[in-house]
Design a protein around this motif. Sequence first.
Motif, mmCIF file in Angstrom:
data_model
loop_
_atom_site.group_PDB
_atom_site.id
_atom_site.type_symbol
_atom_site.label_atom_id
_atom_site.label_comp_id
_atom_site.label_asym_id
_atom_site.label_seq_id
_atom_site.Cartn_x
_atom_site.Cartn_y
_atom_site.Cartn_z
ATOM 1 N N PHE A 83 -2.236 5.808 1.376
ATOM 2 C CA PHE A 83 -3.076 5.100 0.093
ATOM 3 C C PHE A 83 -3.195 5.715 -1.123
ATOM 4 N N ASN A 84 -2.356 6.560 -1.389
ATOM 5 C CA ASN A 84 -2.451 7.453 -2.726
ATOM 6 C C ASN A 84 -3.488 8.529 -2.670
ATOM 7 N N GLY A 85 -4.043 8.827 -1.758
ATOM 8 C CA GLY A 85 -5.334 9.591 -1.740
ATOM 9 C C GLY A 85 -6.624 8.821 -1.775
ATOM 10 N N TYR A 86 -6.637 7.534 -1.549
ATOM 11 C CA TYR A 86 -7.670 6.743 -1.936
ATOM 12 C C TYR A 86 -8.229 6.317 -0.491
ATOM 13 N N GLY A 87 -7.976 6.631 0.672
ATOM 14 C CA GLY A 87 -8.050 6.231 2.050
ATOM 15 C C GLY A 87 -9.441 6.104 2.157
ATOM 16 N N ASP A 88 -10.576 7.036 1.766
ATOM 17 C CA ASP A 88 -11.815 6.917 2.302
ATOM 18 C C ASP A 88 -12.495 5.584 1.416
ATOM 19 N N GLN A 89 -11.852 5.220 0.602
ATOM 20 C CA GLN A 89 -12.418 4.167 -0.164
ATOM 21 C C GLN A 89 -11.687 2.594 0.309
ATOM 22 N N VAL A 90 -10.443 2.613 0.858
ATOM 23 C CA VAL A 90 -9.999 1.509 1.066
ATOM 24 C C VAL A 90 -9.373 1.301 2.470
ATOM 25 N N ALA A 91 -9.030 2.385 3.169
ATOM 26 C CA ALA A 91 -8.614 2.316 4.692
ATOM 27 C C ALA A 91 -9.144 1.217 5.588
ATOM 28 N N SER A 123 13.322 7.627 0.403
ATOM 29 C CA SER A 123 12.101 8.116 0.903
ATOM 30 C C SER A 123 11.095 7.783 0.275
ATOM 31 N N GLN A 124 9.629 7.490 0.885
ATOM 32 C CA GLN A 124 8.383 7.502 0.268
ATOM 33 C C GLN A 124 7.651 8.665 0.665
ATOM 34 N N GLY A 125 8.116 9.644 1.188
ATOM 35 C CA GLY A 125 7.254 10.614 1.643
ATOM 36 C C GLY A 125 6.969 11.538 0.355
ATOM 37 N N HIS A 126 7.708 11.885 -0.716
ATOM 38 C CA HIS A 126 7.285 12.625 -1.711
ATOM 39 C C HIS A 126 7.537 12.040 -2.987
ATOM 40 N N GLU A 127 7.052 12.626 -3.963
ATOM 41 C CA GLU A 127 6.966 11.603 -5.373
ATOM 42 C C GLU A 127 7.377 12.826 -6.459
ATOM 43 N N ARG A 128 7.758 12.504 -7.517
ATOM 44 C CA ARG A 128 7.874 13.333 -8.620
ATOM 45 C C ARG A 128 6.526 13.178 -9.626
ATOM 46 N N VAL A 132 7.575 20.640 -18.063
ATOM 47 C CA VAL A 132 9.101 20.304 -18.716
ATOM 48 C C VAL A 132 9.767 19.434 -17.386
ATOM 49 N N PHE A 133 9.829 19.930 -16.355
ATOM 50 C CA PHE A 133 10.383 19.760 -15.175
ATOM 51 C C PHE A 133 9.534 18.897 -14.070
ATOM 52 N N PRO A 134 9.301 17.864 -13.838
ATOM 53 C CA PRO A 134 8.603 17.198 -12.904
ATOM 54 C C PRO A 134 8.395 17.764 -11.479
ATOM 55 N N LYS A 135 7.428 18.186 -10.865
ATOM 56 C CA LYS A 135 7.399 18.817 -9.692
ATOM 57 C C LYS A 135 7.411 17.807 -8.492
ATOM 58 N N THR A 136 7.961 17.957 -7.654
ATOM 59 C CA THR A 136 7.805 17.131 -6.324
ATOM 60 C C THR A 136 6.380 17.417 -5.515
ATOM 61 N N VAL A 137 5.803 16.454 -4.960
ATOM 62 C CA VAL A 137 4.443 16.761 -4.233
ATOM 63 C C VAL A 137 4.713 15.645 -3.047
ATOM 64 N N PRO A 138 3.841 15.828 -2.110
ATOM 65 C CA PRO A 138 3.841 15.143 -0.913
ATOM 66 C C PRO A 138 3.034 13.869 -1.416
ATOM 67 N N THR A 139 3.502 12.729 -0.951
ATOM 68 C CA THR A 139 2.781 11.532 -1.186
ATOM 69 C C THR A 139 1.755 11.431 -0.090
ATOM 70 N N LEU A 140 0.483 11.018 -0.504
ATOM 71 C CA LEU A 140 -0.682 10.795 0.335
ATOM 72 C C LEU A 140 -0.953 9.248 0.719
ATOM 73 N N ASN A 188 0.639 -1.370 -0.055
ATOM 74 C CA ASN A 188 -0.023 0.177 0.052
ATOM 75 C C ASN A 188 0.737 1.324 -0.187
ATOM 76 N N VAL A 189 0.226 2.235 -0.838
ATOM 77 C CA VAL A 189 1.216 3.638 -0.814
ATOM 78 C C VAL A 189 1.085 4.023 0.907
ATOM 79 N N ASN A 190 2.071 4.161 1.226
ATOM 80 C CA ASN A 190 2.364 4.738 2.563
ATOM 81 C C ASN A 190 3.458 5.438 2.821
ATOM 82 N N PRO A 191 3.260 6.753 2.971
ATOM 83 C CA PRO A 191 4.445 7.904 2.947
ATOM 84 C C PRO A 191 5.206 7.802 4.180
ATOM 85 N N ASN A 192 4.656 6.970 5.266
ATOM 86 C CA ASN A 192 5.355 6.589 6.569
ATOM 87 C C ASN A 192 6.252 5.722 6.727
#
Length: 321
Positions: free
Chosen positions: A301-309, A280-285, A291-299, A269-273
């Motif tokens: 369950f990849n942001g799907y916690g409401d459906q799968v947690a 690290s799994q805390g951020h992702e490109r 042109v240049f991939p931006k770095t964003v925080p990893t959520l 499961n996607v787990n930034p912790n």
Amino acid sequence: MLIRKATDIHSSEITPKEAFFDRRKFVVGAASLGVGAIAASRISAVLSPGTSVMADEALKTVASKYTVSDAQTPFAKATHYNNFYEYGTDKSDPGRNAHTLHTRPWTVQVTGMVKKPQTVNIDDLMKYRPIESRVYRHRCVEAWSMVIPWDGYSLSEFINFCQPLPSAKYVQFFSLVDKKQMPDLPGGYDWPYREGLRMDEAMNPLTLLTFGCYGNVLPNQNGAPVRIVTPWKYGFKNGKSIVRFHFTDKQPQTTWNEISSQEYGFYSNVNPNVDHPRWSQGHERRIDSSVFPKTVPTLMFNGYGDQVASMYNGMDLKKFY
């Protein structure tokens, strides 16, 4: 971060990470030096590759409630920055090499704890239920991500068709292995590629039996003609070019967990912790149209916690990673 030479990496270790950082190192260096048009064109070639291997058949799809507001990854990037080891371990290899994959004729076996083992033709499988267009976030264990419009229907629909026995607790899926179609099949792996899900995960409505993307049938390098997409898990859980579903009462062996269990857990499961042992799994490109991939925080369950947690209530997600 220490970037080792390719010669220092054992076959049991994941290899595309180094290839990615080689590219990223070049891009960052070129930008910081302010190089001219020649370097700019090379950067463009890396980040916006050509589309020589494309899907060429449109799918008839229906709208879906499953979508995200994130900007979609351009088709050219989603189809030329891939993990598909059967066609090479560098991200650009599948786009160059997967043209040797033949997707017709194609059948999918159903085996194990089911009322009736059987073999299903891919075209019948595609017609079994209406195909939905769903926009999902897609997170790779190597800390990059995409947003892709996938086309398919919930895997649960197919599982109901398979009629698993009540004793079946897991479903395992096997990818194609064929040295004639995969002439450069890497050594050091126990082919075929195997993955699996707990039955409640497989039955979750988000889990997609996938036949296309961007409104077309799947390009070969993206797992044609049928693959799995589980958007709350790391990408390697999503088996490509599937030829068999096997129902079992025991947790099945999976390729990456077997290769390196301390790095690639069964659940994945996607787990930034929970960091990967080597990064690290805390951020992702986020690979998008920029042109240049931006770095964003990893959520989580990849942001799907409401459906799968709720499927993991009471589980130690640092232990069952």
